[in-house]
Design a protein around this motif. Structure first.
Motif, PDB file in Angstrom:
ATOM      1  N   TYR A 191       1.273  -1.552  -0.153  1.00  0.00           N
ATOM      2  CA  TYR A 191       0.281   0.183   0.007  1.00  0.00           C
ATOM      3  C   TYR A 191       1.107   1.080  -0.186  1.00  0.00           C
ATOM      4  CZ  TYR A 191      -3.935  -3.250   1.501  1.00  0.00           C
ATOM      5  OH  TYR A 191      -4.664  -4.176   1.357  1.00  0.00           O
ATOM      6  N   PHE A 192       1.997   1.808   0.849  1.00  0.00           N
ATOM      7  CA  PHE A 192       2.782   2.245   0.600  1.00  0.00           C
ATOM      8  C   PHE A 192       4.286   1.985   0.343  1.00  0.00           C
ATOM      9  CE2 PHE A 192      -0.688   2.245   4.173  1.00  0.00           C
ATOM     10  CZ  PHE A 192      -1.205   3.321   3.456  1.00  0.00           C
ATOM     11  N   PRO A 193       4.563   2.103  -0.960  1.00  0.00           N
ATOM     12  CA  PRO A 193       5.814   1.514  -1.196  1.00  0.00           C
ATOM     13  C   PRO A 193       7.223   2.474  -1.493  1.00  0.00           C
ATOM     14  CG  PRO A 193       3.945   1.146  -3.426  1.00  0.00           C
ATOM     15  CD  PRO A 193       3.777   1.454  -1.631  1.00  0.00           C
ATOM     16  N   ALA A 255      -3.682   7.830   5.379  1.00  0.00           N
ATOM     17  CA  ALA A 255      -3.854   6.430   4.420  1.00  0.00           C
ATOM     18  C   ALA A 255      -3.893   5.464   4.770  1.00  0.00           C
ATOM     19  CB  ALA A 255      -2.184   6.972   3.807  1.00  0.00           C
ATOM     20  N   LEU A 256      -3.527   5.281   6.086  1.00  0.00           N
ATOM     21  CA  LEU A 256      -3.718   3.746   6.513  1.00  0.00           C
ATOM     22  C   LEU A 256      -5.205   3.598   7.039  1.00  0.00           C
ATOM     23  CD1 LEU A 256      -2.336   0.884   7.673  1.00  0.00           C
ATOM     24  CD2 LEU A 256      -2.047   2.184  10.262  1.00  0.00           C
ATOM     25  N   SER A 257      -5.643   4.358   7.450  1.00  0.00           N
ATOM     26  CA  SER A 257      -7.395   4.175   7.322  1.00  0.00           C
ATOM     27  C   SER A 257      -8.010   3.994   6.307  1.00  0.00           C
ATOM     28  CB  SER A 257      -7.859   4.997   8.582  1.00  0.00           C
ATOM     29  OG  SER A 257      -7.477   5.477  10.198  1.00  0.00           O
ATOM     30  N   SER A 258      -7.392   4.509   5.109  1.00  0.00           N
ATOM     31  CA  SER A 258      -8.319   4.533   4.946  1.00  0.00           C
ATOM     32  C   SER A 258      -8.539   3.464   3.806  1.00  0.00           C
ATOM     33  CB  SER A 258      -7.842   5.344   3.514  1.00  0.00           C
ATOM     34  OG  SER A 258      -7.911   5.240   1.826  1.00  0.00           O
ATOM     35  N   ALA A 259      -7.108   1.857   3.718  1.00  0.00           N
ATOM     36  CA  ALA A 259      -6.290   1.241   2.883  1.00  0.00           C
ATOM     37  C   ALA A 259      -6.797   0.462   3.881  1.00  0.00           C
ATOM     38  CB  ALA A 259      -5.205   1.182   3.658  1.00  0.00           C
ATOM     39  N   ASP A 264     -10.681  -5.847  -0.253  1.00  0.00           N
ATOM     40  CA  ASP A 264      -9.604  -6.836  -1.031  1.00  0.00           C
ATOM     41  C   ASP A 264      -8.199  -6.799  -0.426  1.00  0.00           C
ATOM     42  OD1 ASP A 264     -11.758  -8.048  -2.826  1.00  0.00           O
ATOM     43  OD2 ASP A 264     -11.407  -6.126  -3.448  1.00  0.00           O
ATOM     44  N   GLU A 265      -6.940  -7.948  -0.390  1.00  0.00           N
ATOM     45  CA  GLU A 265      -5.820  -7.211   0.044  1.00  0.00           C
ATOM     46  C   GLU A 265      -5.799  -7.381  -1.299  1.00  0.00           C
ATOM     47  OE1 GLU A 265      -2.400  -7.006   1.294  1.00  0.00           O
ATOM     48  OE2 GLU A 265      -4.354  -7.096   2.970  1.00  0.00           O
ATOM     49  N   LYS A 266      -4.083  -7.006  -1.211  1.00  0.00           N
ATOM     50  CA  LYS A 266      -3.384  -6.162  -2.285  1.00  0.00           C
ATOM     51  C   LYS A 266      -2.493  -7.050  -2.665  1.00  0.00           C
ATOM     52  CE  LYS A 266      -1.917  -2.340  -4.308  1.00  0.00           C
ATOM     53  NZ  LYS A 266      -1.707  -1.148  -4.260  1.00  0.00           N
ATOM     54  N   SER A 271      -3.934 -11.285   4.815  1.00  0.00           N
ATOM     55  CA  SER A 271      -5.445 -11.587   5.515  1.00  0.00           C
ATOM     56  C   SER A 271      -6.025 -10.038   4.676  1.00  0.00           C
ATOM     57  CB  SER A 271      -5.417 -12.022   7.024  1.00  0.00           C
ATOM     58  OG  SER A 271      -7.116 -11.397   7.401  1.00  0.00           O
ATOM     59  N   PRO A 272      -7.439 -10.371   3.728  1.00  0.00           N
ATOM     60  CA  PRO A 272      -7.776  -9.036   3.688  1.00  0.00           C
ATOM     61  C   PRO A 272      -9.318  -8.965   4.831  1.00  0.00           C
ATOM     62  CG  PRO A 272      -9.005 -11.203   3.009  1.00  0.00           C
ATOM     63  CD  PRO A 272      -7.659 -11.785   3.296  1.00  0.00           C
ATOM     64  N   ILE A 273      -9.307  -9.113   5.978  1.00  0.00           N
ATOM     65  CA  ILE A 273      -9.839  -9.192   7.023  1.00  0.00           C
ATOM     66  C   ILE A 273      -9.067  -7.985   8.150  1.00  0.00           C
ATOM     67  CG2 ILE A 273     -10.507  -9.952   9.645  1.00  0.00           C
ATOM     68  CD1 ILE A 273      -9.627 -12.635   8.730  1.00  0.00           C
TER      69      ILE A 273
END
Length: 304
Positions: A191-193, A255-259, A264-266, A271-273
């Motif tokens: 998410y944050f590369p 940004a983390l809360s938005s992710a 879905d998990e990238k 886990s997508p949970i």
């Protein structure tokens, strides 16, 4: 004349001695060599039953795994049994959220855990993720990457001391069991590369794990690359992620809360949970890495 006779006699004696030496040397060569007794190699006996004890945090507990295996402990017991045909059990003593000091506290206050550790042939440990997370939660808000990395680096000696106390306690209860310690990974990379401070911080703490476990006659099990980068293992795939990623700046938590709101998990291994813990495939990765290390260092197969 007498002098000539003396010289002739002397030369004759030298020749006789030389010939005798030659004869003795060849006689010695003809003698049968006495075989030196071979040292007997100590015969090792395989254990009749293998007991694995898994200590640690949520990665031991198996959070994120939706299968009945509940993480790597159940998986490794089956894998070892399949490879060696030795009946194998695994006791899962992991607890979500535990830092190194809390894992130690649980061990020191639980007679059941102490007994399990004393009787174990193999002890496996996951630790450090929550120690680091505690630091990052305070360091990441409103700070640059350089500031975050600097703050985390300052906490490395404290973590090293805490981990040392935990490993020392484990070895006090059981000096002989084979000991394996997992490294950690960055669950947020996909998410944050562009936010390199987390990778750097995880690497710093992993270095502590890798260094400290050697001091306690154990082995380090790395999982960083597979679980951090997921299916993006080659450089071009990661470069594409970086190109597509948004700038985070100092609003990392937002940004983390938005992710985390995404369904879905990238990363195919997480886990997508919660977008944080491994899924079943991720725990398969951990199990495979552990099994490879165990088979490479297999003193646990034999009685002491």
């Amino acid at each position: 004349m007498r002098k000539i006779i003396k010289i002739a006699v002397l030369l004759g004696l030298i020749g006789a001695l030389g010939g005798g030496g030659y004869w003795l040397l060849h006689q010695d060569a003809r003698q049968p060599q006495i075989a030196q007794p071979q040292k007997k190699q100590p015969q090792r006996t395989e254990v009749k039953q293998l007991k694995i004890v898994a200590l640690g945090d949520s990665l031991t507990q198996g959070v994120g795994d939706t299968t009945p295996e509940h993480g790597y402990p159940g998986r490794i017991a089956k894998a070892v049994n399949h490879q060696t045909k030795i009946p194998t059990t695994a006791l899962n003593l992991g607890k979500e959220g535990d830092r190194s000091d809390q894992i130690l506290q649980r061990l020191k206050t639980s007679v059941e855990q102490q007994t399990a550790v004393k009787n174990a042939n193999v002890i496996v440990l996951t630790v450090g993720g929550n120690d680091l997370l505690k630091v990052l939660q305070g360091a990441i808000v409103g700070h640059s990457e350089a500031q975050v990395s600097k703050t985390v680096a300052k906490t490395v000696p404290e973590y090293e001391h805490s981990l040392g106390q935990l490993l020392s306690a484990i070895r006090t209860y059981n000096p002989h069991a084979a000991l394996f310690l997992f490294g950690n990974y960055n669950p947020l990379y996909v998410y944050f590369p562009k936010f390199n401070a987390i990778n750097t911080s995880v690497a710093n703490y992993n270095e502590v794990n890798a260094t400290m476990i050697k001091k306690y006659d154990g082995y380090y099990v790395p999982t960083f690359n597979q679980l951090t980068y997921g299916q993006y293992q080659d450089g071009q795939a990661r470069q594409n992620l970086i190109v597509q990623a948004n700038e985070v700046g100092t609003n990392f938590l937002a940004a983390l809360s938005s992710a985390r709101l995404q369904t879905d998990e990238k990363n195919n291994f997480l886990s997508p949970i919660d977008h944080f813990h491994p899924n079943a495939k991720g725990y398969d990765v951990m199990t495979k890495a552990l099994l490879q290390k165990m088979l490479l260092h297999d003193s646990w197969k034999y009685t002491k």
